[in-house]
Design an enzyme around this catalytic site. Structure first.
Site, PDB file in Angstrom:
ATOM      1  CE  LYS A 101      11.259  -8.014  52.946  1.00 49.40           C
ATOM      2  NZ  LYS A 101      10.294  -8.646  53.874  1.00 49.40           N
ATOM      3  CB  CYS A 157       4.861 -22.129  44.988  1.00 48.39           C
ATOM      4  SG  CYS A 157       6.402 -23.047  45.011  1.00 48.39           S
ATOM      5  CD  GLU A 161      -0.472 -19.089  45.250  1.00 48.50           C
ATOM      6  OE1 GLU A 161      -0.291 -17.871  45.265  1.00 48.50           O
ATOM      7  OE2 GLU A 161       0.451 -19.917  45.147  1.00 48.50           O
ATOM      8  CD  GLU A 196      11.422 -19.785  40.365  1.00 50.05           C
ATOM      9  OE1 GLU A 196      10.310 -20.141  39.909  1.00 50.05           O
ATOM     10  OE2 GLU A 196      12.495 -20.140  39.864  1.00 50.05           O
TER      11      GLU A 196
END
Ligand code: NAD
Length: 486
Positions: A182, A291, A390, A257
């Site tokens: 996905k 990331c 973030e 992750e």
């Protein structure tokens, strides 16, 4: 956004090696972030399609030849997938850069070649890997067998669409599992291109399936489906929390992750020019949509001014523009929605009293698309939202620190723990600081140097588990101990 015309390509779902419409017949638009134009209409899967894809993967796992194939045969098919990616690399590089906004200088040197390697490397691995045999006292022999786990749900983000998808698909299929992928809705094109590649390589029906559509509906249906045995997810920490809640009742195996907010520690012992060049990459590579990006700069007081001058000048010199131009160093942010989110953080930084040294605006002359200049804040503190959350864009904060202890304390003062960079030429300091940082990876005098063998993943809110080499192998296989009385 341009109108959808009869020429706009329509992309279907890939199930059982066939292209099919979504059960409800719905589609959504995929937009080029450099121009705002529609690239394609994408099939919007529903829970019925999730069921169809999982059943196909289940059948392929339970009844098909894939898991029973000799390792050499499975490896040959996976190697072929890697070779076909390399043969079609020009088309895939364009597709990835148009869909995500990443400059072709990145998709041609990193994303697409690494995607091929993700298959070729794990194809090689399964022909070499061995299991343990444990010598025990008495008249018994213990040995280990590694079986595939079953059907995997692989859910991926938009920042390295093909690289991160194949980083999961490669080891997942190599171990003999089957999967449903996905991809993120804003960057589905290379994941869909993999459908044809996998079929052309000759993988059996149902081994690899792709579903496109909203994570909140089909993602949830996928991870809670009883036919799915394991879930590998890369994305935001909050999405990971929703997935673990949905996958928890059926006790699925998970690999996560997740997000990051990495510190970049620059000591007076560093080579200043190397630290400036390295920090430029770690803050602004892929528009800061990484990331592993290190947007929290902690710079030792005595070199703070010198570092800031050089870094700001270097950031202002970065070339923003058309991602398809090989000279471009930074493209647009991935979507209008993400641009709005990042610029909201910039506004918040100003309101919190941080000093905006440079950036915060679209570059002059680039009025189409979602471009944002490299953005640098100073006069920040640990309580500010721009230092804590973030942002996932080209926005960094630079703080002076008095000492090594100060730098370590501030570096670890975050819910995240994906990675950190350390710039120093003092060997003892490099070891000392690396040991004290609570993260999955420490880069000393470098950044984003990856190898498929080394563990990759995050501490704290940045993840659960590790990917890479034997770590991926362990996740995608079930260890079985067999004990024989002699
Ligand atoms: P996201 O979490 O919004 O989406 C990731 C994927 O999850 C997409 O395919 C999305 O459709 C799907 N999804 C969304 N809600 C879901 C749900 N409830 N159930 C199942 N699936 C769902 O992340 P994003 O915005 O695509 O990517 C950016 C994030 O990814 C950042 O936080 C970044 O740090 C993280 N990331 C982490 C790594 C890493 O290796 N640690 C690598 C790349 C990106």
């Amino acid at each position: 956004m341009t109108a959808v015309t009869p020429q706009t390509p329509v992309k279907q779902l890939f199930i059982d090696n066939r292209w099919v419409d979504a059960a409800g017949g719905r589609t959504f638009e995929d937009v080029n972030p450099a121009t705002g134009e529609t690239l394609a209409q994408i099939a919007e899967a529903s829970a019925d399609d999730v069921d169809r894809a999982v059943r196909a993967a289940r059948r392929a796992f339970d009844e098909g030849p894939w898991r029973k194939m000799k390792a050499m045969e499975r490896a040959a098919l996976l190697r072929k997938v890697g070779e076909l990616i390399l043969q079609r690399k020009d088309e895939l590089i364009q597709l990835e850069s148009m869909d995500s906004g990443k400059p072709v200088r990145e998709s041609s040197t990193l994303d697409v070649p690494r995607s091929a390697l993700n298959f070729i490397w794990f194809a090689e691995y399964i022909t070499k890997v061995t299991n343990e045999c444990v010598p025990v006292d008495g008249q018994f022999l213990h040995y280990e067998v590694r079986d595939p786990v079953g059907v995997a749900a692989l859910i991926t983000p938009w920042n390295f669409p093909m690289l991160l998808a194949t980083w999961k698909i490669g080891p997942c299929l190599a171990a003999g599992n089957t999967c449903v992928l996905k991809p993120a809705s804003v960057t589905p094109l290379t994941a869909l291109a993999l459908g044809d590649i996998v079929a052309d390589a000759g993988l059996p029906e149902g081994v690899f399936n792709v579903l496109t559509g909203p994570g909140s509906t089909i993602g949830t249906a996928l991870v809670s489906h009883p036919g799915v045995d394991l879930v590998s997810f890369t994305g935001e920490t909050t999405t990971g929390q929703s997935i673990i809640a949905a996958a928890g009742p059926s006790l699925k195996r998970v690999s996560f992750e997740l997000g990051g907010k990495a510190p970049n520690l620059i000591f007076k012992t560093a080579d200043l020019d190397a630290a400036v060049a390295g920090s430029l990459r770690s803050a602004f590579f892929n528009q800061g949509e990484v990331c592993l990006a290190t947007p929290r700069f902690l710079v030792e007081e005595s070199i703070y001014d010198a570092f800031l001058d050089k870094f700001v000048a270097a950031a202002r010199a970065l070339k923003l523009g058309d991602p398809l131009d090989p000279a471009t160093e930074m493209g647009p942010l991935v979507s209008k929605q993400h641009y709005d989110r990042v610029t909201r953080y910039v506004q918040q930084g100003r309101e919190e009293g941080a000093h905006l040294v440079t950036g915060g605006e679209p570059p002059p002359g680039l009025d189409r698309g979602y471009f944002l200049q490299p953005t640098i804040f100073t006069d920040v503190n640990q309580e500010m939202i721009i230092c804590r959350e973030e942002i996932f864009g080209p926005v960094c904060t630079i703080q002076p620190v008095k000492s090594e202890d100060d730098a370590i304390r501030l570096a670890n003062d975050t819910p995240y723990g994906l990675d950190a960079t350390v710039w120093t030429n003092d060997l003892r300091q490099a070891h000392r600081v690396s040991a004290a940082l609570v993260v999955g990876t420490v880069w000393v005098n470098c950044w984003f140097v990856r190898d498929l063998r080394v563990p990759f993943g995050g501490a704290k809110a940045s993840g659960i588990g590790r990917e890479g080499g034997k770590y991926s192998w362990e996740f995608y296989t079930e260890a079985k101990n067999i004990c024989i009385a002699l």
